[in-house]
Motif scaffolding. Structure first.
Motif, PDB file in Angstrom:
ATOM      1  N   LEU A  59      11.066  -8.423  -1.651  1.00  0.00           N
ATOM      2  CA  LEU A  59      11.911  -7.954  -0.561  1.00  0.00           C
ATOM      3  C   LEU A  59      11.120  -6.994   0.301  1.00  0.00           C
ATOM      4  O   LEU A  59      10.752  -5.902  -0.141  1.00  0.00           O
ATOM      5  CB  LEU A  59      13.164  -7.256  -1.102  1.00  0.00           C
ATOM      6  N   ARG A  60      10.810  -7.408   1.531  1.00  0.00           N
ATOM      7  CA  ARG A  60      10.121  -6.552   2.488  1.00  0.00           C
ATOM      8  C   ARG A  60      11.155  -5.696   3.209  1.00  0.00           C
ATOM      9  O   ARG A  60      12.153  -6.218   3.737  1.00  0.00           O
ATOM     10  CB  ARG A  60       9.360  -7.400   3.509  1.00  0.00           C
ATOM     11  N   LEU A  61      10.931  -4.397   3.233  1.00  0.00           N
ATOM     12  CA  LEU A  61      11.883  -3.508   3.863  1.00  0.00           C
ATOM     13  C   LEU A  61      11.693  -3.386   5.366  1.00  0.00           C
ATOM     14  O   LEU A  61      12.498  -2.804   6.058  1.00  0.00           O
ATOM     15  CB  LEU A  61      11.800  -2.113   3.219  1.00  0.00           C
ATOM     16  N   GLY A  62      10.621  -3.961   5.873  1.00  0.00           N
ATOM     17  CA  GLY A  62      10.414  -3.918   7.328  1.00  0.00           C
ATOM     18  C   GLY A  62       8.952  -3.689   7.665  1.00  0.00           C
ATOM     19  O   GLY A  62       8.191  -3.111   6.884  1.00  0.00           O
ATOM     20  N   THR A 101       0.810  -1.219   0.000  1.00  0.00           N
ATOM     21  CA  THR A 101       0.000   0.000   0.000  1.00  0.00           C
ATOM     22  C   THR A 101       0.840   1.264   0.000  1.00  0.00           C
ATOM     23  O   THR A 101       0.337   2.344  -0.330  1.00  0.00           O
ATOM     24  CB  THR A 101      -0.919   0.008   1.240  1.00  0.00           C
ATOM     25  N   GLU A 102       2.121   1.168   0.368  1.00  0.00           N
ATOM     26  CA  GLU A 102       2.964   2.354   0.442  1.00  0.00           C
ATOM     27  C   GLU A 102       4.243   2.149  -0.356  1.00  0.00           C
ATOM     28  O   GLU A 102       4.716   1.020  -0.515  1.00  0.00           O
ATOM     29  CB  GLU A 102       3.305   2.672   1.903  1.00  0.00           C
ATOM     30  N   ALA A 103       4.791   3.256  -0.835  1.00  0.00           N
ATOM     31  CA  ALA A 103       6.043   3.198  -1.595  1.00  0.00           C
ATOM     32  C   ALA A 103       7.164   2.633  -0.732  1.00  0.00           C
ATOM     33  O   ALA A 103       7.247   2.904   0.464  1.00  0.00           O
ATOM     34  CB  ALA A 103       6.413   4.585  -2.102  1.00  0.00           C
ATOM     35  N   LEU A 104       8.003   1.802  -1.344  1.00  0.00           N
ATOM     36  CA  LEU A 104       9.164   1.180  -0.710  1.00  0.00           C
ATOM     37  C   LEU A 104       8.795   0.155   0.365  1.00  0.00           C
ATOM     38  O   LEU A 104       9.653  -0.312   1.096  1.00  0.00           O
ATOM     39  CB  LEU A 104      10.105   2.236  -0.107  1.00  0.00           C
ATOM     40  N   GLU A 105       7.510  -0.202   0.457  1.00  0.00           N
ATOM     41  CA  GLU A 105       7.110  -1.242   1.405  1.00  0.00           C
ATOM     42  C   GLU A 105       7.531  -2.617   0.905  1.00  0.00           C
ATOM     43  O   GLU A 105       7.964  -3.474   1.678  1.00  0.00           O
ATOM     44  CB  GLU A 105       5.591  -1.212   1.618  1.00  0.00           C
ATOM     45  N   LEU A 106       7.419  -2.817  -0.391  1.00  0.00           N
ATOM     46  CA  LEU A 106       7.767  -4.107  -0.988  1.00  0.00           C
ATOM     47  C   LEU A 106       8.444  -3.862  -2.334  1.00  0.00           C
ATOM     48  O   LEU A 106       7.907  -3.170  -3.191  1.00  0.00           O
ATOM     49  CB  LEU A 106       6.512  -4.964  -1.184  1.00  0.00           C
ATOM     50  N   ILE A 107       9.630  -4.411  -2.498  1.00  0.00           N
ATOM     51  CA  ILE A 107      10.383  -4.270  -3.749  1.00  0.00           C
ATOM     52  C   ILE A 107      10.516  -5.643  -4.395  1.00  0.00           C
ATOM     53  O   ILE A 107      10.853  -6.626  -3.731  1.00  0.00           O
ATOM     54  CB  ILE A 107      11.782  -3.670  -3.488  1.00  0.00           C
ATOM     55  N   GLN A 108      10.250  -5.708  -5.668  1.00  0.00           N
ATOM     56  CA  GLN A 108      10.311  -6.964  -6.406  1.00  0.00           C
ATOM     57  C   GLN A 108      11.496  -6.916  -7.366  1.00  0.00           C
ATOM     58  O   GLN A 108      11.660  -5.960  -8.124  1.00  0.00           O
ATOM     59  CB  GLN A 108       9.011  -7.184  -7.180  1.00  0.00           C
ATOM     60  N   ILE A 109      12.327  -7.963  -7.330  1.00  0.00           N
ATOM     61  CA  ILE A 109      13.464  -8.069  -8.235  1.00  0.00           C
ATOM     62  C   ILE A 109      13.140  -9.132  -9.279  1.00  0.00           C
ATOM     63  O   ILE A 109      12.857 -10.279  -8.932  1.00  0.00           O
ATOM     64  CB  ILE A 109      14.753  -8.431  -7.467  1.00  0.00           C
TER      65      ILE A 109
END
Length: 208
Positions: A201-204, A141-149
Motif C-alpha cells: 500500500l503506497r501512501l502517496g 526509504t522513509e517511514a510510512l512510505e510503503l505499508i505491507q499487509i
C-alpha cells in the motif's frame, strides 16, 4: 580498464548473509524454500529423525486419511481440521480398523503445502493470480512510505470456553512498515482474509 558492476541482488544476499551469520548460498536456499511453500515454518532448520512426510501407518490407514483430507479439508468453504479427524475416526470404525491418534492426522494436514491447498480450494488460475501478485522486492526509504499487509494461518487451535471443542485455526493479519519493519497494526480472527496476502500500500508520491 574494465570496471566490474555488482549485481544488486547479489549485494542484498551478501548483506543478509552478513547479518544472519551464514553464507550467501544459505540465504538463497532459504529464499527458495519460502518461495516454494509460502510458509515461515519452511525456514525452520530440519532436525534429524524421520521427516514429517514419512508415512508409517500402513497403506490402508494412509488411504483413509488422504481421502478424508481430500473430501473435508481441501474444499471450499474451509472446514476445521477437527472435522477431518472425526471423518477419519468414522471411516476407521466403519472398516473395523484402529483409529490413528488425533495428532497424527493433524500433523499430515499441517504438513500440506500452502500453495497446493490454495489450488485445491480456489482453483489453479485463482491460486496462481494470488501468488503472482506478490512482488519479488519491496523497497521504501522513509517511514510510512510503503505499508505491507500480510496474512498467515496461525499454527494454534482455538477451542470454545465451555466444552473445549475445536473451533478452528485463527488468521493473523499484520500491517508492516517496509522501511522500518515496524508492526503498525494487527487483526486476529477466524474468518479467512478476503484480499490476497502481502498487499503493498503506497501512501502517496513525494512532492518536490
Amino acid at each position: 580498464m574494465r570496471c566490474r558492476v555488482m549485481d544488486p541482488t547479489t549485494t542484498r544476499f551478501d548483506a543478509a548473509a552478513k547479518i544472519l551469520g551464514v553464507s550467501a548460498r544459505t540465504v538463497r536456499r532459504l529464499i527458495m524454500r519460502y518461495t516454494a511453500s509460502a510458509q515461515t515454518t519452511s525456514l525452520i532448520p530440519h532436525l534429524s529423525g524421520p521427516k514429517r512426510s514419512y508415512r508409517r501407518l500402513g497403506p490402508e490407514l494412509e488411504r483413509i486419511i488422504d481421502t478424508a483430507i481430500q473430501t473435508h479439508y481441501l474444499v471450499r468453504p474451509r472446514t476445521p481440521m477437527e472435522t477431518v479427524y472425526k471423518e477419519v475416526r468414522r471411516r476407521c470404525h466403519a472398516e473395523k480398523r484402529v483409529t490413528p491418534s488425533r495428532n497424527c492426522v493433524l500433523r499430515r494436514i499441517r504438513a500440506l503445502d500452502a500453495r497446493f491447498v490454495a489450488r485445491k480450494r480456489l482453483g489453479t488460475k485463482s491460486a496462481e493470480s494470488i501468488a503472482l501478485s506478490t512482488p519479488g522486492m519491496l523497497e521504501a526509504t522513509e517511514a510510512l512510505e510503503l505499508i505491507q499487509i500480510d496474512h498467515t494461518l496461525a499454527d494454534v487451535m482455538i477451542v470454545d470456553s465451555v466444552y473445549r471443542r475445536s473451533i478452528g485455526r485463527p488468521w493473523l493479519s499484520l500491517a508492516i512498515d517496509v522501511a522500518t519493519r515496524s508492526v503498525l497494526g494487527f487483526h486476529l480472527g477466524l474468518e479467512a482474509p478476503s484480499a490476497p496476502a502481502r498487499q503493498p500500500l503506497r501512501l502517496g508520491a513525494r512532492s518536490g
